[in-house]
Design a protein around this motif. Sequence first.
Motif, PDB file in Angstrom:
ATOM      1  N   ARG A  43       0.858  -1.190   0.000  1.00 35.61           N
ATOM      2  CA  ARG A  43       0.000   0.000   0.000  1.00 35.61           C
ATOM      3  C   ARG A  43       0.894   1.240   0.000  1.00 35.61           C
ATOM      4  N   MET A  44       0.348   2.364  -0.460  1.00 41.03           N
ATOM      5  CA  MET A  44       1.137   3.591  -0.547  1.00 41.03           C
ATOM      6  C   MET A  44       0.357   4.788  -0.036  1.00 41.03           C
ATOM      7  N   CYS A  45       1.100   5.766   0.432  1.00 44.66           N
ATOM      8  CA  CYS A  45       0.500   7.067   0.695  1.00 44.66           C
ATOM      9  C   CYS A  45       0.583   7.858  -0.610  1.00 44.66           C
ATOM     10  N   HIS A  70      -0.725  22.025  -6.846  1.00 45.36           N
ATOM     11  CA  HIS A  70      -2.187  22.007  -6.982  1.00 45.36           C
ATOM     12  C   HIS A  70      -2.837  21.376  -5.748  1.00 45.36           C
ATOM     13  N   MET A  71      -2.234  20.310  -5.232  1.00 46.86           N
ATOM     14  CA  MET A  71      -2.768  19.708  -3.998  1.00 46.86           C
ATOM     15  C   MET A  71      -2.704  20.712  -2.857  1.00 46.86           C
ATOM     16  N   GLN A  72      -1.588  21.418  -2.755  1.00 49.17           N
ATOM     17  CA  GLN A  72      -1.427  22.388  -1.671  1.00 49.17           C
ATOM     18  C   GLN A  72      -2.429  23.531  -1.816  1.00 49.17           C
ATOM     19  N   THR A  73      -2.709  23.954  -3.030  1.00 54.74           N
ATOM     20  CA  THR A  73      -3.699  25.008  -3.261  1.00 54.74           C
ATOM     21  C   THR A  73      -5.068  24.570  -2.766  1.00 54.74           C
ATOM     22  N   VAL A  80      -6.438  24.282   5.367  1.00 54.52           N
ATOM     23  CA  VAL A  80      -5.406  23.377   5.876  1.00 54.52           C
ATOM     24  C   VAL A  80      -4.041  23.994   5.582  1.00 54.52           C
ATOM     25  N   ASP A  81      -3.258  24.192   6.637  1.00 53.20           N
ATOM     26  CA  ASP A  81      -1.953  24.818   6.495  1.00 53.20           C
ATOM     27  C   ASP A  81      -0.864  23.820   6.882  1.00 53.20           C
ATOM     28  N   MET A  82      -0.717  22.784   6.071  1.00 52.21           N
ATOM     29  CA  MET A  82       0.336  21.795   6.293  1.00 52.21           C
ATOM     30  C   MET A  82       0.622  21.101   4.971  1.00 52.21           C
ATOM     31  N   PRO A  83       1.787  20.492   4.855  1.00 54.98           N
ATOM     32  CA  PRO A  83       2.087  19.761   3.622  1.00 54.98           C
ATOM     33  C   PRO A  83       1.107  18.607   3.414  1.00 54.98           C
ATOM     34  N   PHE A  84       0.841  18.270   2.149  1.00 60.08           N
ATOM     35  CA  PHE A  84      -0.126  17.218   1.841  1.00 60.08           C
ATOM     36  C   PHE A  84       0.238  15.893   2.493  1.00 60.08           C
ATOM     37  N   TRP A  85       1.543  15.601   2.581  1.00 58.35           N
ATOM     38  CA  TRP A  85       1.960  14.317   3.163  1.00 58.35           C
ATOM     39  C   TRP A  85       1.697  14.273   4.663  1.00 58.35           C
ATOM     40  N   ALA A  86       1.768  15.403   5.343  1.00 52.92           N
ATOM     41  CA  ALA A  86       1.426  15.451   6.772  1.00 52.92           C
ATOM     42  C   ALA A  86      -0.082  15.331   6.939  1.00 52.92           C
ATOM     43  N   TRP A  87      -0.833  15.980   6.066  1.00 45.35           N
ATOM     44  CA  TRP A  87      -2.294  15.883   6.080  1.00 45.35           C
ATOM     45  C   TRP A  87      -2.724  14.435   5.856  1.00 45.35           C
ATOM     46  N   PRO A  91      -4.410  11.631  12.195  1.00 44.86           N
ATOM     47  CA  PRO A  91      -5.284  10.620  12.799  1.00 44.86           C
ATOM     48  C   PRO A  91      -6.717  10.818  12.301  1.00 44.86           C
ATOM     49  N   GLY A  92      -7.386   9.730  12.002  1.00 38.72           N
ATOM     50  CA  GLY A  92      -8.757   9.799  11.533  1.00 38.72           C
ATOM     51  C   GLY A  92      -8.898  10.083  10.043  1.00 38.72           C
ATOM     52  N   GLN A  93      -7.768  10.281   9.361  1.00 40.85           N
ATOM     53  CA  GLN A  93      -7.831  10.515   7.920  1.00 40.85           C
ATOM     54  C   GLN A  93      -8.396   9.281   7.218  1.00 40.85           C
ATOM     55  N   GLU A  94      -9.158   9.494   6.180  1.00 44.50           N
ATOM     56  CA  GLU A  94      -9.776   8.389   5.444  1.00 44.50           C
ATOM     57  C   GLU A  94      -9.431   8.495   3.968  1.00 44.50           C
ATOM     58  N   PHE A  95      -9.450   7.357   3.290  1.00 46.83           N
ATOM     59  CA  PHE A  95      -9.143   7.344   1.864  1.00 46.83           C
ATOM     60  C   PHE A  95     -10.131   8.207   1.080  1.00 46.83           C
ATOM     61  N   SER A  96     -11.375   8.278   1.525  1.00 42.76           N
ATOM     62  CA  SER A  96     -12.349   9.111   0.810  1.00 42.76           C
ATOM     63  C   SER A  96     -11.903  10.570   0.783  1.00 42.76           C
ATOM     64  N   HIS A  97     -11.240  11.045   1.833  1.00 43.64           N
ATOM     65  CA  HIS A  97     -10.730  12.422   1.872  1.00 43.64           C
ATOM     66  C   HIS A  97      -9.553  12.578   0.909  1.00 43.64           C
ATOM     67  N   VAL A  98      -8.688  11.562   0.873  1.00 43.94           N
ATOM     68  CA  VAL A  98      -7.538  11.583  -0.033  1.00 43.94           C
ATOM     69  C   VAL A  98      -8.030  11.600  -1.479  1.00 43.94           C
ATOM     70  N   LYS A  99      -8.999  10.762  -1.773  1.00 40.65           N
ATOM     71  CA  LYS A  99      -9.567  10.703  -3.124  1.00 40.65           C
ATOM     72  C   LYS A  99     -10.160  12.062  -3.511  1.00 40.65           C
TER      73      LYS A  99
END
Length: 114
Positions: A43-45, A70-73, A80-87, A91-99
């Motif tokens: 699996r990957m981030c 573009h992701m940061q924008t 959200v004021d953090m790098p995408f990889w930290a986001w 905790p509680g992050q879900e794939f639906s949010h990433v998608k």
Amino acid sequence: MLAGLGWWNNPIPQNPSGHLDQVLAVLERYGWCQSLDTSPTGRMCMRGAQNLLERTGHVTPDVRERATAHMQTVLTRAGVDMPFWAWNDLPGQEFSHVKALLTRAATHARTIGD
């Protein structure tokens, strides 16, 4: 690994929106994870999927950087004021949010011709 997506022969570097679409396709096919670029089970981030696509010639470093912008924008517009990889690793992050992030970022890139 990318044979399952039909991308293993003669990769064509993508533009930023295409790269973001490919990141999502990789995560949907091989699975999403947190805290590791690539988990022991494959699996990957988001960053791990970007690394895979860059290593295999599907994106150039410059285009990857533009796709990341573009992701940061999109994240900044959502407050959200953090790098995408930290986001990704919150905790509680879900794939639906990433998608949703990847889809919105690809749409944003297309809107400006990227």
